[in-house]
Write a protein that holds these residues in place. Sequence first.
Motif, mmCIF file in Angstrom:
data_model
loop_
_atom_site.group_PDB
_atom_site.id
_atom_site.type_symbol
_atom_site.label_atom_id
_atom_site.label_comp_id
_atom_site.label_asym_id
_atom_site.label_seq_id
_atom_site.Cartn_x
_atom_site.Cartn_y
_atom_site.Cartn_z
ATOM 1 N N LEU A 54 32.179 20.669 30.476
ATOM 2 C CA LEU A 54 32.778 19.868 29.573
ATOM 3 C C LEU A 54 32.343 18.321 29.586
ATOM 4 O O LEU A 54 32.345 17.844 30.652
ATOM 5 N N HIS A 55 32.213 17.520 28.591
ATOM 6 C CA HIS A 55 31.993 16.236 28.356
ATOM 7 C C HIS A 55 32.874 15.746 27.408
ATOM 8 O O HIS A 55 33.289 16.124 26.500
ATOM 9 N N PHE A 56 33.465 14.554 27.987
ATOM 10 C CA PHE A 56 34.711 14.038 27.312
ATOM 11 C C PHE A 56 33.822 12.963 26.526
ATOM 12 O O PHE A 56 33.546 11.784 26.935
ATOM 13 N N GLU A 57 33.440 13.135 25.427
ATOM 14 C CA GLU A 57 32.653 12.166 24.626
ATOM 15 C C GLU A 57 33.658 11.228 23.784
ATOM 16 O O GLU A 57 34.297 11.678 23.060
ATOM 17 N N ARG A 58 33.290 10.022 24.083
ATOM 18 C CA ARG A 58 34.033 8.905 23.488
ATOM 19 C C ARG A 58 33.319 8.357 22.232
ATOM 20 O O ARG A 58 32.056 8.558 21.824
ATOM 21 N N ASP A 60 26.657 3.623 30.027
ATOM 22 C CA ASP A 60 27.736 3.738 31.260
ATOM 23 C C ASP A 60 26.936 4.897 32.137
ATOM 24 O O ASP A 60 26.196 5.564 32.085
ATOM 25 N N ARG A 61 27.685 4.420 33.382
ATOM 26 C CA ARG A 61 27.045 5.549 34.470
ATOM 27 C C ARG A 61 27.417 7.036 34.015
ATOM 28 O O ARG A 61 28.420 7.131 33.246
ATOM 29 N N LYS A 62 26.754 7.936 34.499
ATOM 30 C CA LYS A 62 27.111 9.419 34.184
ATOM 31 C C LYS A 62 27.694 9.929 35.334
ATOM 32 O O LYS A 62 27.083 10.036 36.383
ATOM 33 N N VAL A 63 29.048 10.523 35.158
ATOM 34 C CA VAL A 63 29.471 11.303 36.432
ATOM 35 C C VAL A 63 29.858 12.718 36.125
ATOM 36 O O VAL A 63 30.337 13.008 35.010
ATOM 37 N N LEU A 64 29.562 13.461 37.023
ATOM 38 C CA LEU A 64 29.704 14.899 36.897
ATOM 39 C C LEU A 64 30.848 15.254 38.027
ATOM 40 O O LEU A 64 30.750 15.047 39.275
ATOM 41 N N PHE A 65 32.147 15.685 37.664
ATOM 42 C CA PHE A 65 33.315 15.943 38.621
ATOM 43 C C PHE A 65 33.202 17.633 38.933
ATOM 44 O O PHE A 65 32.990 18.422 37.717
ATOM 45 N N SER A 71 32.753 5.191 31.990
ATOM 46 C CA SER A 71 31.917 6.333 32.255
ATOM 47 C C SER A 71 31.784 7.600 31.390
ATOM 48 O O SER A 71 32.652 7.498 30.681
ATOM 49 N N GLU A 72 30.385 8.070 31.170
ATOM 50 C CA GLU A 72 30.317 9.031 30.569
ATOM 51 C C GLU A 72 30.640 10.223 31.487
ATOM 52 O O GLU A 72 29.963 10.589 32.646
ATOM 53 N N VAL A 73 31.717 11.099 31.250
ATOM 54 C CA VAL A 73 32.334 12.012 32.325
ATOM 55 C C VAL A 73 31.952 13.608 31.894
ATOM 56 O O VAL A 73 32.346 13.692 30.658
ATOM 57 N N MET A 92 34.856 3.740 44.353
ATOM 58 C CA MET A 92 33.601 4.922 43.857
ATOM 59 C C MET A 92 32.816 4.393 42.808
ATOM 60 O O MET A 92 31.559 4.450 43.052
ATOM 61 N N LYS A 93 33.386 3.621 41.789
ATOM 62 C CA LYS A 93 32.338 3.187 40.878
ATOM 63 C C LYS A 93 31.512 2.032 41.309
ATOM 64 O O LYS A 93 30.124 2.133 40.915
#
Length: 421
Positions: A90-94, A109-114, A137-139, A406-407
Motif C-alpha cells: 500500500l502507498h498512502f498517496e498525499r 520527501d523521504r520514501k519509507v517502507l514499513f 514522508s512518502e509512506v 528515526m527521521k
Amino acid sequence: MLYSVYEFNRLAMTPWRAAANATRQALRSPMNPMADSIAGRSMAAAAELFESVTRRYAKPEWMLDHTTVNGQCVGVSEEVVWTKPWCSLLHFERDHDALIAARGNETPDRKVLFVAPMSGHYATLLRGTVEAFLPDSEVYITDWQDARMVPVTDGRFDLDEFTSYVREMVSLLGPDVHVVAVCQPGPPTLAAIALMAEDDDPNRPASMTFMGSPIDTRLSPTVPNKLAEEKPFDWFAGNLIHTVPAPNPGAFRRVYPGFLQLAGFMNMNLERHVDAHWDFFTHLVDGDGDNADKHRTFYDEYLAVMDLSEEFYLQTITDVFQEHKLAKGEQTHGERTVNPAAIRDIALLTVEGENDDISGIGQTQAAHTLCSGLPDALQQDWIQPDVGHYGVFNGRRFREQIAPRMKTFMDETGEAALASR
C-alpha cells in the motif's frame, strides 16, 4: 476440529449478539423511560459488553484520509502498487497539489517502507506509526493477507517466501527507500537486505531500521521466547495447527489460527484486560463517552486477528525462536546462506523499548553484531525509556521521541550511506 468448534460457537452466538444489540438500542432510546436510570444504563452497558466480547472483529480500516502539513489539511488516499496472493503493498498517496500549496515547494520527501508484522494482527496495528510519518514522508506498508482468506490453490507461504516478498517490494521502490521492520519481520527483512547487499543489487535500500525485533532471542529472553524453547517442535505442530473449515475462501488450508494467538496475548496480561473491560462497563454506565470510545478504538484493533499459514508459523518457531539460525550464521534462503556481514553501505538503526516484554533488550541490537561489515558511522542504536513493546512503534513517546529520531537518522545517515556507494 478445534477451528470448526470455534466457528460453530461463533455462529451459535449470532442470535444472542443480535438480541444484545436490540436490547442496547432499546434501552438507549430517548423514548424509553429507563434510558437515564442506573438500571437502564447498566443493562445497556452489559449488553454492549457482551456483544463486544463475543463478535469476530473484521479487518480494521486505516482511517487515514488526511494529514496536516504546515497547519494545512492534505488529503490522503490508499493505493495498491504491488500485489501477490499473500500481500499487497500500500502507498498512502498525499494530494500533490495540496501538498505543494502547504509546502510552497516541490521538494521530494523521504520514501519509507514499513514492513508490518505477520504475527496475528493486521497491518493496521501500525496506523499510528504511519500517521506520524505522513506529513513529511512518502509512506508504503506491507498489507499481509489472512491465511483464512487465501485459497489452497494459491500455494504455500513460508519464511523464505516472506523474505522473497520483502526483497521484491524493496526492489520496486528503489535505492532511496528507507526500510523499517517492526517486530516479527526483523529476521526475514534483514535476510532480504543481506541477500541484496551480497548481490550488489543496485536497488538495495538507503537504510534499515529494526524495531523491537527478535533478531537473536537468546538475549534477554521473554516469556514468549521461553515458551518457544521449552516446548518441542511436535507440540506446536500437534496442538496449534488446525484446518480452516468451509465456507472460508482458504478452506482446508492448515493454519495457526488467529484466535489462538489472541488467546496467548490476552493470557499474558489477563488481569489488565479484565480491568480494562470492567472500566469500559463503568464508563458506559457513567456516560463517559470519551473513555468508552478510547476502549472501543483500542480493542477494535487488538481483537481483530488473522491466521498464519502452517509452514510460515512453524518455520518461524524453529528458525527464529528455537534454532536461532540467523544469529548463528546458519540461516538459508533456498540454497543460499544469509550473510549480514555482506552489508557495507546500508545504514542501520535499532530501536528497543526499556520495558518490552515481547522482544527483550539486546534482541534487536544483535543486528549490529551480525552486520559486522558496516562502519560505525552508519550505525545507531536507541533504547526508549518507559515504553513496552507496543510503545516502541505507537503512542505519545513514539510520536514525540522515537519518530523524530528515526527521521533524522534516515535523512542524515541514510544519505551518507547512499553517498558512499
